[in-house]
Write an enzyme that holds these catalytic residues in place. Structure first.
Site, PDB file in Angstrom:
ATOM      1  CE  LYS A  46      26.082 -15.110  60.035  1.00 33.41           C
ATOM      2  NZ  LYS A  46      26.953 -16.681  61.277  1.00 33.41           N
ATOM      3  NE  ARG A  50      23.135 -22.114  58.601  1.00 36.00           N
ATOM      4  CZ  ARG A  50      23.226 -20.606  58.570  1.00 36.00           C
ATOM      5  NH1 ARG A  50      23.793 -19.568  57.945  1.00 36.00           N
ATOM      6  NH2 ARG A  50      21.938 -20.512  57.939  1.00 36.00           N
TER       7      ARG A  50
HETATM    8  N1  PMM Z   1      24.447 -17.714  61.225  1.00 33.23           N
HETATM    9  C1  PMM Z   1      23.255 -17.905  61.040  1.00 33.23           C
HETATM   10  C2  PMM Z   1      21.570 -19.021  60.892  1.00 33.23           C
HETATM   11  N2  PMM Z   1      22.291 -19.454  60.982  1.00 33.23           N
HETATM   12  N3  PMM Z   1      23.831 -21.703  62.157  1.00 33.23           N
HETATM   13  C3  PMM Z   1      25.398 -22.140  62.352  1.00 33.23           C
HETATM   14  N4  PMM Z   1      25.594 -22.928  63.046  1.00 33.23           N
HETATM   15  N5  PMM Z   1      26.212 -20.582  62.486  1.00 33.23           N
HETATM   16  C4  PMM Z   1      26.167 -19.635  62.009  1.00 33.23           C
HETATM   17  O1  PMM Z   1      26.970 -18.750  62.299  1.00 33.23           O
HETATM   18  C5  PMM Z   1      24.814 -19.219  61.521  1.00 33.23           C
HETATM   19  C6  PMM Z   1      24.058 -20.794  61.520  1.00 33.23           C
HETATM   20  C7  PMM Z   1      22.655 -16.109  60.299  1.00 33.23           C
HETATM   21  O2  PMM Z   1      23.176 -16.487  58.832  1.00 33.23           O
HETATM   22  P1  PMM Z   1      21.618 -16.156  57.899  1.00 33.23           P
HETATM   23  O3  PMM Z   1      21.195 -15.607  58.415  1.00 33.23           O
HETATM   24  O4  PMM Z   1      21.773 -15.737  56.994  1.00 33.23           O
HETATM   25  O5  PMM Z   1      21.441 -18.001  57.716  1.00 33.23           O
END
Ligand code: PMM
Length: 280
Positions: free
Chosen positions: A216, A255
């Site tokens: 991030k 994650r």
């Molecule tokens: N961040 C993203 C997408 N899904 N789900 C959870 N539970 N927690 C998060 O911090 C989260 C998520 C955004 O990141 P990406 O675009 O790299 O998937």
């Protein structure tokens, strides 16, 4: 399905499979079902405990795909990957969650914690699957205007507790609810750092806690100037550092995009936990 348990206090590693053209760190890379399947297979080989499949980019400013398009992106990938590992579906739409559960997913990860779609909580209750409720204050298009907190940890804890109350009232057992601070969602860098620093206060709410810091923007900026900011693909070492920290504060899962470096980091945490030989 019951909630997967971390072994020996080691957080579960949830590998990200974004089937999107526009996610901030890996958008477009795994957009075809074949590419997503190959990527999921690689993440499992590297040690992922679960795969999180998503078809909607939630980067700040993103526009939402139509439901049909989201279904078209995720369903074949969920179906193929569920043969390899447990799959969670990352969606804010009950219709997509239902189709993904039918295709083999066993957990629902909703970045809105059930707020975006009133049908989500009843669906999850009926299907009796675990649910990740992330802290969320609105859709990505304008969420950063909602990054307004007194004490960010207390505010997030209170808003997540309100979510737990609504979700359990809808019939989801409390034991099936995982909480997530939602790093980067209606949060500025200082909010993300404070939530990480005091993650133990969220763990103390009594639910498993999932953390999504991977790649991030705030990790791109740390120790850098706006001119020398790290690109998303250069943030895996910084991500691993946050993984070590949250593992020590009791996170249930992380994650992440890069599973290999995460597993290395968790091996180090585990090695450091072993008692010192020869010591009293
Ligand atoms: N961040 C993203 C997408 N899904 N789900 C959870 N539970 N927690 C998060 O911090 C989260 C998520 C955004 O990141 P990406 O675009 O790299 O998937």
């Amino acid at each position: 399905m019951t909630l997967p348990e971390p072994r020996g206090g080691r957080p579960l590693v949830i590998g990200v499979v974004n089937v999107t053209p526009d996610s901030f760190s890996d958008g477009g890379a795994w957009f075809t079902p074949e590419a997503a399947l190959a990527h999921g297979r690689e993440l499992v080989a590297q040690g992922a405990d679960l795969l999180d499949v998503g078809g909607e980019s939630t980067r700040p400013g993103a526009e939402r795909p139509a439901t049909d398009e989201e279904l078209r992106r995720v369903v074949p990938v969920v179906e193929a990957l569920s043969a390899l590992a447990p799959v969670s579906i990352d969606t804010m739409r009950a219709e997509v969650a239902a189709a993904a559960l039918d295709a083999g997913a066993t957990l629902v990860n909703d970045v809105s914690g059930g707020l975006a779609d009133p049908d989500m909580a009843p669906l999850v209750a009926e299907r009796a699957v675990p649910f990740v409720a992330m802290h969320w204050r609105g859709h990505s298009r304008d969420m950063q205007s909602r990054a307004d907190y007194g004490d960010v940890v207390a505010d997030v804890a209170r808003e997540l507790t309100e979510r737990v109350e609504a979700l359990t009232a809808a019939g989801i057992p409390a034991a099936d609810i995982v909480l997530d601070p939602g790093l980067g969602f209606a949060k500025r860098a200082e909010h993300n750092w404070e939530l990480l620093r005091r993650l133990d206060e969220l763990v103390a709410l009594g639910h498993p806690v999932l953390v999504g810091s991977s790649r991030k923007a705030f990790l791109g900026l740390v120790g850098r100037t706006p001119e020398t900011v790290r690109a998303p693909l250069e943030r895996d070492v910084a991500t691993a550092a946050t993984t070590v920290h949250v593992a020590r504060l009791g996170a249930w899962g992380v994650r992440v995009h890069d599973v290999a470096s995460t597993v290395d980091a968790l091996d180090v945490v585990e090695a450091l936990r072993e008692p010192r030989r020869g010591m009293p």
